[in-house]
Design a protein around this motif. Sequence first.
Motif, PDB file in Angstrom:
ATOM      1  N   GLY A  23       0.810  -1.218   0.000  1.00  9.72           N
ATOM      2  CA  GLY A  23       0.000   0.000   0.000  1.00  9.72           C
ATOM      3  C   GLY A  23       0.838   1.261   0.000  1.00  9.72           C
ATOM      4  N   ILE A  24       1.875   1.287   0.832  1.00 10.32           N
ATOM      5  CA  ILE A  24       2.759   2.460   0.876  1.00 10.32           C
ATOM      6  C   ILE A  24       3.467   2.629  -0.460  1.00 10.32           C
ATOM      7  N   GLY A  25       3.942   1.532  -1.027  1.00 10.54           N
ATOM      8  CA  GLY A  25       4.658   1.595  -2.302  1.00 10.54           C
ATOM      9  C   GLY A  25       3.777   2.070  -3.436  1.00 10.54           C
ATOM     10  N   PHE A  26       2.536   1.583  -3.482  1.00  8.33           N
ATOM     11  CA  PHE A  26       1.623   2.039  -4.525  1.00  8.33           C
ATOM     12  C   PHE A  26       1.313   3.523  -4.357  1.00  8.33           C
ATOM     13  N   GLY A  27       1.130   3.945  -3.124  1.00  6.79           N
ATOM     14  CA  GLY A  27       0.876   5.361  -2.871  1.00  6.79           C
ATOM     15  C   GLY A  27       2.054   6.238  -3.262  1.00  6.79           C
ATOM     16  N   VAL A  28       3.262   5.813  -2.925  1.00  4.15           N
ATOM     17  CA  VAL A  28       4.459   6.581  -3.278  1.00  4.15           C
ATOM     18  C   VAL A  28       4.664   6.589  -4.788  1.00  4.15           C
ATOM     19  N   LEU A  29       4.413   5.460  -5.433  1.00  4.38           N
ATOM     20  CA  LEU A  29       4.595   5.353  -6.879  1.00  4.38           C
ATOM     21  C   LEU A  29       3.683   6.321  -7.623  1.00  4.38           C
ATOM     22  N   ILE A  30       2.469   6.502  -7.133  1.00  2.00           N
ATOM     23  CA  ILE A  30       1.513   7.385  -7.796  1.00  2.00           C
ATOM     24  C   ILE A  30       1.626   8.826  -7.306  1.00  2.00           C
ATOM     25  N   ALA A  31       1.737   9.021  -6.007  1.00  2.04           N
ATOM     26  CA  ALA A  31       1.649  10.365  -5.441  1.00  2.04           C
ATOM     27  C   ALA A  31       2.938  11.182  -5.571  1.00  2.04           C
ATOM     28  N   ALA A  32       4.091  10.536  -5.540  1.00  2.00           N
ATOM     29  CA  ALA A  32       5.346  11.298  -5.554  1.00  2.00           C
ATOM     30  C   ALA A  32       5.535  12.106  -6.837  1.00  2.00           C
ATOM     31  N   PRO A  33       5.331  11.540  -8.034  1.00  3.08           N
ATOM     32  CA  PRO A  33       5.496  12.390  -9.229  1.00  3.08           C
ATOM     33  C   PRO A  33       4.480  13.536  -9.291  1.00  3.08           C
ATOM     34  N   VAL A  34       3.262  13.273  -8.856  1.00  2.15           N
ATOM     35  CA  VAL A  34       2.242  14.342  -8.845  1.00  2.15           C
ATOM     36  C   VAL A  34       2.658  15.446  -7.883  1.00  2.15           C
ATOM     37  N   ALA A  35       3.123  15.065  -6.700  1.00  2.00           N
ATOM     38  CA  ALA A  35       3.557  16.061  -5.714  1.00  2.00           C
ATOM     39  C   ALA A  35       4.776  16.843  -6.216  1.00  2.00           C
ATOM     40  N   MET A  36       5.688  16.170  -6.914  1.00  8.66           N
ATOM     41  CA  MET A  36       6.862  16.876  -7.436  1.00  8.66           C
ATOM     42  C   MET A  36       6.465  17.929  -8.466  1.00  8.66           C
ATOM     43  N   VAL A  37       5.521  17.596  -9.331  1.00  7.53           N
ATOM     44  CA  VAL A  37       5.070  18.564 -10.330  1.00  7.53           C
ATOM     45  C   VAL A  37       4.357  19.741  -9.654  1.00  7.53           C
ATOM     46  N   LEU A  38       3.530  19.462  -8.662  1.00  7.66           N
ATOM     47  CA  LEU A  38       2.812  20.537  -7.974  1.00  7.66           C
ATOM     48  C   LEU A  38       3.756  21.449  -7.189  1.00  7.66           C
ATOM     49  N   VAL A  39       4.772  20.874  -6.578  1.00  9.44           N
ATOM     50  CA  VAL A  39       5.733  21.677  -5.814  1.00  9.44           C
ATOM     51  C   VAL A  39       6.622  22.483  -6.755  1.00  9.44           C
ATOM     52  N   CYS A  40       6.815  21.991  -7.957  1.00  6.96           N
ATOM     53  CA  CYS A  40       7.695  22.643  -8.924  1.00  6.96           C
ATOM     54  C   CYS A  40       7.107  23.957  -9.449  1.00  6.96           C
ATOM     55  N   ILE A  41       5.860  24.261  -9.133  1.00  9.70           N
ATOM     56  CA  ILE A  41       5.223  25.496  -9.596  1.00  9.70           C
ATOM     57  C   ILE A  41       5.903  26.721  -8.993  1.00  9.70           C
ATOM     58  N   THR A  42       6.321  26.635  -7.734  1.00  7.82           N
ATOM     59  CA  THR A  42       6.948  27.784  -7.084  1.00  7.82           C
ATOM     60  C   THR A  42       8.451  27.767  -7.331  1.00  7.82           C
ATOM     61  N   LEU A  43       9.060  28.905  -7.198  1.00  4.34           N
ATOM     62  CA  LEU A  43      10.502  29.027  -7.418  1.00  4.34           C
ATOM     63  C   LEU A  43      11.283  28.299  -6.322  1.00  4.34           C
ATOM     64  N   VAL A  44      10.793  28.373  -5.092  1.00  4.28           N
ATOM     65  CA  VAL A  44      11.454  27.695  -3.979  1.00  4.28           C
ATOM     66  C   VAL A  44      11.278  26.181  -4.104  1.00  4.28           C
ATOM     67  N   GLY A  45      10.188  25.749  -4.704  1.00  8.32           N
ATOM     68  CA  GLY A  45       9.894  24.326  -4.797  1.00  8.32           C
ATOM     69  C   GLY A  45      10.696  23.580  -5.834  1.00  8.32           C
ATOM     70  N   ILE A  46      11.338  24.282  -6.755  1.00 11.51           N
ATOM     71  CA  ILE A  46      12.098  23.594  -7.805  1.00 11.51           C
ATOM     72  C   ILE A  46      13.267  22.804  -7.223  1.00 11.51           C
ATOM     73  N   PRO A  47      14.125  23.370  -6.358  1.00 11.01           N
ATOM     74  CA  PRO A  47      15.189  22.541  -5.769  1.00 11.01           C
ATOM     75  C   PRO A  47      14.645  21.421  -4.891  1.00 11.01           C
ATOM     76  N   LEU A  48      13.565  21.694  -4.180  1.00 14.13           N
ATOM     77  CA  LEU A  48      12.950  20.663  -3.358  1.00 14.13           C
ATOM     78  C   LEU A  48      12.414  19.530  -4.226  1.00 14.13           C
TER      79      LEU A  48
END
Length: 135
Positions: A23-48
Amino acid sequence: PSLYNGAKRAVGFTWMPLLRNLGIGFGVLIAAPVAMVLVCITLVGIPLSILTLMVYIAGLYFAKIFLGAMIGEAILQRPSLNTQDSLVALLVGLAVYFVAVNLPFAVGPTLHFIAFCIGLGAFGYLLVMPVHDNV
């Protein structure tokens, strides 16, 4: 050694840790790329987001190793007392893993996805939970 022993404990030999990691692996597999794209919207979020991508790629790599360690320990049916036993268990487990995921038709890819989710869940679990090596 503590990361390897922690990985064996995180994957586990019973159904509950396996299902938890799936369950954790499936959640990380799906949610991590989505979260990375959403965080990448801000200038501070790009390095993160780049740092998170590096950890994500490391998790994708270590997923096979964590699961191979667990499979090897289960096949040999004895605990690893030293580094040589751990490496033998890892070799046996990875050999079985690679044979299983290369099976033809839908069997191999299905096993690969399930194993990938379990290993990625173990990696995510190890990132959150501290490793206590009592050996």
